[in-house]
Design a protein around this motif. Sequence first.
Motif: not given
Length: 440
Positions: A167, A299, A335-336
């Motif tokens: 993150s 996330t 988000t990742t």
Amino acid sequence: MGVPELKAVAGRIRHAVLAAVEPGRSVRGVLSAAPGGFEVNGQRFPVRGRLVLVAVGKASLSMSRAAVEILGPTLASGLVVAPHGYPAGGMGDSRLRVLLSGHPLPDEAGVRAADAVAAEVARLEAPDCCLFLVSGGASALLPSPAPPLTLEDLVQTTRLLLASGASIQELNTVRKHLGRISGGQIAQTCAGTVVTLAISDVVGDDLSVIGSGPTVSDPSTFGQAQEILERREIARHVPAAALARIREGAAGRVPETPKSLPERHAAFIVSSSALATAAAEQEARLCGYPPVVLTTALTGEAREAGRSLALAGLEARRTCRPAAPPVCLIAAGETTVTVRGSGTGGRNQEIALAAARALEGEPGILLCSFATDGKEGNSDAAGACATGQTVEAGRRAGLDPRDCLERNDSHAFLEAAGELIVTGPTGTNVNDLTLVLVDG
């Protein structure tokens, strides 16, 4: 309503969002000139000596223009740092010097920019004041490796963290402890006053994370940085000098970033995803799609978020929960992506491709996911759309959606399907926004 009409509505909402978070507008909303100084949100800051401006980030150009317009002759000089490719010309003021540097990976131009910014702030004396404008991207734009680290050590560590799905909070915790000016260290060198105006690109609007917090105190630690490298399973791949500094710091043999700063310094958030979300709500309502905000803290892994948001749209269609169609479901955040392949794409494109698989064959639903800065990942796109027709369109071009997703090649599939959103740099950054339009 057909797909073209749904895309037109999504486009209207997207343009309304970008207009609402225009950086100059945000600065003008809080900054004003005052006799003998300036005010921020009504708080007075006297300037007995020189007033200098430093602006770093994707929104630095627009923020600077607005600040110069407001401050007028009170401003003595300014230094602006923006990414390569941004329109640095036309600032129209000889007091401003503009430097361009690398993003998302730092480069030598960034090292020179970091040195210039550090020197500008360190020159200030007690009567002087620095108006520091920071926005997303500042961490990469101002690389300042702590000796004996090199720029390549920072580049390799950043690349590993990005590929691991870290993150922005995790990424900047590590970067703050590898640099000389991040994590409040630049403000620590300033004998004058630093007043920071920040445009937030992080979930939760933590000032210590935005741009790696060069002008605010830093609650993160070397120990946390070490834990991140180990949890992301990249410690053994991190350059030796970077890993040694983190471990030495965790053992208490390297000074920590400052946990407090003098009270004369101040910091304010002037824009964030909350403003973008409010603008999206207002425009969706005007378009006849009553809004429902699902979250402002999206996330996690992008493909999982994409599937979940698509399923939320299907739930609204089938059960009228959380609201009956027509409805616009809204999710803001960042988000990742855990990189497993060597394809091209980004967070929002993976959201869209995962959503397209969940929506295959379903009519009357459109997902639109985009980065407010206009560019994401290793692609030239801001994001993409997905409908019940997207998977079939990509397959007609000979591509398999599951294979593209597994290879992190969402860009190729969505380009073939005609779903990409390409805007170029927008000059701001307040996280990502995903819209799910469900037709009535």
